[in-house]
Design a protein around this motif. Structure first.
Motif, PDB file in Angstrom:
ATOM      1  N   ARG A  95       0.835  -1.210   0.000  1.00  0.00           N
ATOM      2  CA  ARG A  95       0.000   0.000   0.000  1.00  0.00           C
ATOM      3  C   ARG A  95       0.864   1.252   0.000  1.00  0.00           C
ATOM      4  N   ILE A  96       1.985   1.221   0.682  1.00  0.00           N
ATOM      5  CA  ILE A  96       2.891   2.364   0.688  1.00  0.00           C
ATOM      6  C   ILE A  96       3.510   2.568  -0.698  1.00  0.00           C
ATOM      7  N   ILE A  97       3.888   1.475  -1.360  1.00  0.00           N
ATOM      8  CA  ILE A  97       4.472   1.580  -2.696  1.00  0.00           C
ATOM      9  C   ILE A  97       3.465   2.157  -3.681  1.00  0.00           C
ATOM     10  N   TYR A  98       2.237   1.664  -3.632  1.00  0.00           N
ATOM     11  CA  TYR A  98       1.202   2.213  -4.507  1.00  0.00           C
ATOM     12  C   TYR A  98       0.850   3.650  -4.115  1.00  0.00           C
ATOM     13  N   GLY A  99       1.016   3.966  -2.840  1.00  0.00           N
ATOM     14  CA  GLY A  99       0.791   5.342  -2.400  1.00  0.00           C
ATOM     15  C   GLY A  99       1.781   6.313  -3.012  1.00  0.00           C
ATOM     16  N   ALA A 100       3.008   5.838  -3.285  1.00  0.00           N
ATOM     17  CA  ALA A 100       3.992   6.693  -3.956  1.00  0.00           C
ATOM     18  C   ALA A 100       3.504   7.073  -5.344  1.00  0.00           C
ATOM     19  N   ARG A 101       2.870   6.137  -6.040  1.00  0.00           N
ATOM     20  CA  ARG A 101       2.333   6.432  -7.372  1.00  0.00           C
ATOM     21  C   ARG A 101       1.263   7.517  -7.290  1.00  0.00           C
ATOM     22  N   ILE A 102       0.373   7.397  -6.303  1.00  0.00           N
ATOM     23  CA  ILE A 102      -0.694   8.381  -6.166  1.00  0.00           C
ATOM     24  C   ILE A 102      -0.125   9.752  -5.804  1.00  0.00           C
ATOM     25  N   SER A 103       0.835   9.784  -4.892  1.00  0.00           N
ATOM     26  CA  SER A 103       1.413  11.060  -4.475  1.00  0.00           C
ATOM     27  C   SER A 103       2.146  11.743  -5.625  1.00  0.00           C
ATOM     28  N   MET A 104       2.884  10.978  -6.424  1.00  0.00           N
ATOM     29  CA  MET A 104       3.565  11.560  -7.577  1.00  0.00           C
ATOM     30  C   MET A 104       2.555  12.048  -8.610  1.00  0.00           C
ATOM     31  N   LEU A 105       1.469  11.311  -8.779  1.00  0.00           N
ATOM     32  CA  LEU A 105       0.423  11.745  -9.706  1.00  0.00           C
ATOM     33  C   LEU A 105      -0.207  13.050  -9.232  1.00  0.00           C
ATOM     34  N   VAL A 106      -0.460  13.145  -7.934  1.00  0.00           N
ATOM     35  CA  VAL A 106      -1.008  14.385  -7.380  1.00  0.00           C
ATOM     36  C   VAL A 106      -0.058  15.550  -7.655  1.00  0.00           C
ATOM     37  N   GLY A 107       1.238  15.322  -7.462  1.00  0.00           N
ATOM     38  CA  GLY A 107       2.208  16.374  -7.717  1.00  0.00           C
ATOM     39  C   GLY A 107       2.210  16.809  -9.177  1.00  0.00           C
ATOM     40  N   VAL A 108       2.204  15.847 -10.091  1.00  0.00           N
ATOM     41  CA  VAL A 108       2.259  16.170 -11.521  1.00  0.00           C
ATOM     42  C   VAL A 108       1.018  16.947 -11.955  1.00  0.00           C
ATOM     43  N   VAL A 109      -0.163  16.456 -11.587  1.00  0.00           N
ATOM     44  CA  VAL A 109      -1.405  17.083 -12.043  1.00  0.00           C
ATOM     45  C   VAL A 109      -1.598  18.462 -11.414  1.00  0.00           C
ATOM     46  N   SER A 110      -1.474  18.552 -10.103  1.00  0.00           N
ATOM     47  CA  SER A 110      -1.726  19.829  -9.430  1.00  0.00           C
ATOM     48  C   SER A 110      -0.688  20.879  -9.799  1.00  0.00           C
ATOM     49  N   VAL A 111       0.577  20.484  -9.884  1.00  0.00           N
ATOM     50  CA  VAL A 111       1.615  21.438 -10.276  1.00  0.00           C
ATOM     51  C   VAL A 111       1.421  21.877 -11.720  1.00  0.00           C
ATOM     52  N   SER A 112       0.992  20.977 -12.593  1.00  0.00           N
ATOM     53  CA  SER A 112       0.744  21.354 -13.992  1.00  0.00           C
ATOM     54  C   SER A 112      -0.371  22.390 -14.082  1.00  0.00           C
ATOM     55  N   ILE A 113      -1.441  22.196 -13.295  1.00  0.00           N
ATOM     56  CA  ILE A 113      -2.539  23.161 -13.304  1.00  0.00           C
ATOM     57  C   ILE A 113      -2.063  24.529 -12.861  1.00  0.00           C
ATOM     58  N   SER A 114      -1.388  24.572 -11.724  1.00  0.00           N
ATOM     59  CA  SER A 114      -0.939  25.859 -11.187  1.00  0.00           C
ATOM     60  C   SER A 114       0.149  26.483 -12.048  1.00  0.00           C
ATOM     61  N   LEU A 115       1.028  25.654 -12.616  1.00  0.00           N
ATOM     62  CA  LEU A 115       2.120  26.173 -13.441  1.00  0.00           C
ATOM     63  C   LEU A 115       1.587  26.814 -14.715  1.00  0.00           C
ATOM     64  N   ILE A 116       0.693  26.134 -15.406  1.00  0.00           N
ATOM     65  CA  ILE A 116       0.176  26.661 -16.676  1.00  0.00           C
ATOM     66  C   ILE A 116      -0.636  27.931 -16.457  1.00  0.00           C
ATOM     67  N   ILE A 117      -1.617  27.869 -15.549  1.00  0.00           N
ATOM     68  CA  ILE A 117      -2.473  29.035 -15.334  1.00  0.00           C
ATOM     69  C   ILE A 117      -1.684  30.181 -14.708  1.00  0.00           C
ATOM     70  N   GLY A 118      -0.842  29.876 -13.737  1.00  0.00           N
ATOM     71  CA  GLY A 118      -0.060  30.915 -13.085  1.00  0.00           C
ATOM     72  C   GLY A 118       0.935  31.572 -14.021  1.00  0.00           C
ATOM     73  N   THR A 119       1.581  30.778 -14.877  1.00  0.00           N
ATOM     74  CA  THR A 119       2.550  31.340 -15.813  1.00  0.00           C
ATOM     75  C   THR A 119       1.882  32.258 -16.822  1.00  0.00           C
ATOM     76  N   VAL A 120       0.779  31.812 -17.389  1.00  0.00           N
ATOM     77  CA  VAL A 120       0.079  32.631 -18.388  1.00  0.00           C
ATOM     78  C   VAL A 120      -0.449  33.924 -17.770  1.00  0.00           C
ATOM     79  N   SER A 121      -1.111  33.820 -16.626  1.00  0.00           N
ATOM     80  CA  SER A 121      -1.680  35.016 -15.995  1.00  0.00           C
ATOM     81  C   SER A 121      -0.582  35.975 -15.528  1.00  0.00           C
ATOM     82  N   GLY A 122       0.497  35.444 -14.973  1.00  0.00           N
ATOM     83  CA  GLY A 122       1.597  36.305 -14.542  1.00  0.00           C
ATOM     84  C   GLY A 122       2.291  36.977 -15.706  1.00  0.00           C
ATOM     85  N   ALA A 123       2.459  36.251 -16.823  1.00  0.00           N
ATOM     86  CA  ALA A 123       3.093  36.833 -18.005  1.00  0.00           C
ATOM     87  C   ALA A 123       2.231  37.939 -18.599  1.00  0.00           C
ATOM     88  N   ILE A 124       0.925  37.726 -18.656  1.00  0.00           N
ATOM     89  CA  ILE A 124       0.022  38.756 -19.190  1.00  0.00           C
ATOM     90  C   ILE A 124       0.037  39.998 -18.299  1.00  0.00           C
TER      91      ILE A 124
END
Length: 302
Positions: A95-124
């Motif tokens: 369960r801990i090993i599979y939890g690493a997959r979920i945690s990394m997925l959370v990092g990738v998805v949430s950071v991608s959302i904030s990175l894309i929207i934040g970068t575009v809005s900050g650049a504008i």
């Protein structure tokens, strides 16, 4: 003696001739703390990618015969369960090993959302200034005025408790961090000669922002993205612990902590090992982020 001096000068010149990226990698290689963080992150990445083959058991498989078995080094431990089992007889290591997959997925998805929207809005905001800058940055100030975990709870409560909605909430609350960084970098780059030269050659605003200015703002974004992974993992665990993130029986570290909190005196391993994994993951990304910040800082270049 002269030959030695010449060789030293040649080596120094070769080092000076490295690109900024190569120089940053060389400085990162000398930072032992950052390398330790990189090793930790690499281990979690391997667990996330190859967890299906590494995990010894199905993380959802239940067995009343192996309920609350201690780790292998303790008395009455069950064979084949290195870190013991939980109150449903599920293998804690799997369960801990599979939890690493979920945690990394959370990092990738949430950071991608904030990175894309934040970068575009900050650049504008930084490029157009004026009322556009005022409107965008006041929205970011409002988001920053609310504690991030509280805002994430409100968003998840509105959308409904689930891992997907938790990732969206974490991404939204992190947008202002990227927007402020990009805005400051764009304001600094806007007045430089290469931007004015590109404008004189007829480059459009879109080309100026995305092809000329933003590539020169990557250093602080890379650092913030790395640190953002640590924040995302920690906030996802907090939401799951509160019952607003991953739902049982999903093997997510925060949800595992919540499920085992009533067993902390009877079966300490049920809550200890998931907590240690959260600590190590956050520590690894923070160490790597600090190392990248030192390596990419132009003030440290010789």
């Amino acid at each position: 003696m002269a030959d030695t001096q010449t060789a030293n000068n040649t080596a120094a010149a070769a080092y000076k001739s490295h690109s900024p990226l190569v120089e940053a990698l060389l400085r990162l290689h000398k930072n032992h703390t950052a390398l330790a963080g990189l090793v930790i992150v690499a281990i979690f990445a391997i667990l996330a990618i190859f967890g299906h083959w590494i995990a010894p058991h199905d993380p959802l498989e239940q067995s009343l015969y192996t309920k609350l078995k201690p780790p292998f080094w303790m008395p009455k431990a069950a064979d084949g369960y290195l870190l013991g089992t939980d109150d449903f007889g599920r293998d804690l290591l799997s369960r801990i090993i599979y939890g690493a997959r979920i945690s990394m997925l959370v990092g990738v998805v949430s950071v991608s959302i904030s990175l894309i929207i934040g970068t575009v809005s900050g650049a504008i905001a930084g490029f157009y200034k004026g009322w556009v800058d005022i409107v965008i940055m006041r929205i970011m100030d409002i988001l920053l005025a609310i504690p991030s975990i509280l805002l994430a709870i409100v968003i998840v409560a509105f959308l409904g408790p689930s891992l997907q909605n938790a990732m969206i909430a974490i991404g939204v609350v992190s947008i202002p961090r990227y927007a402020r960084i990009v805005r400051g970098s764009v304001l600094e780059e806007y007045s430089k000669d290469y931007v004015q030269a590109a404008r004189a050659l007829g480059a459009s605003d879109t080309r100026l922002i995305f092809m000329h200015i933003l590539p020169n703002c990557l250093a602080p974004l890379i650092v913030q993205t790395t640190l953002g992974f640590a924040s995302a993992i920690l906030e996802a665990a907090a939401l799951s612990f509160l019952g607003l993130g991953a739902q049982p029986p999903t093997p997510e570290w925060g949800a595992m902590l919540a499920g085992g909190r009533a067993l902390i005196l009877r079966a300490w391993w049920v809550v200890t090992f998931p907590g240690v994994m959260i600590l190590l993951a956050v520590l690894g990304f923070n160490l790597l982020g600090d190392g990248l910040r030192d390596a990419l800082d132009p003030r440290l270049r010789d």
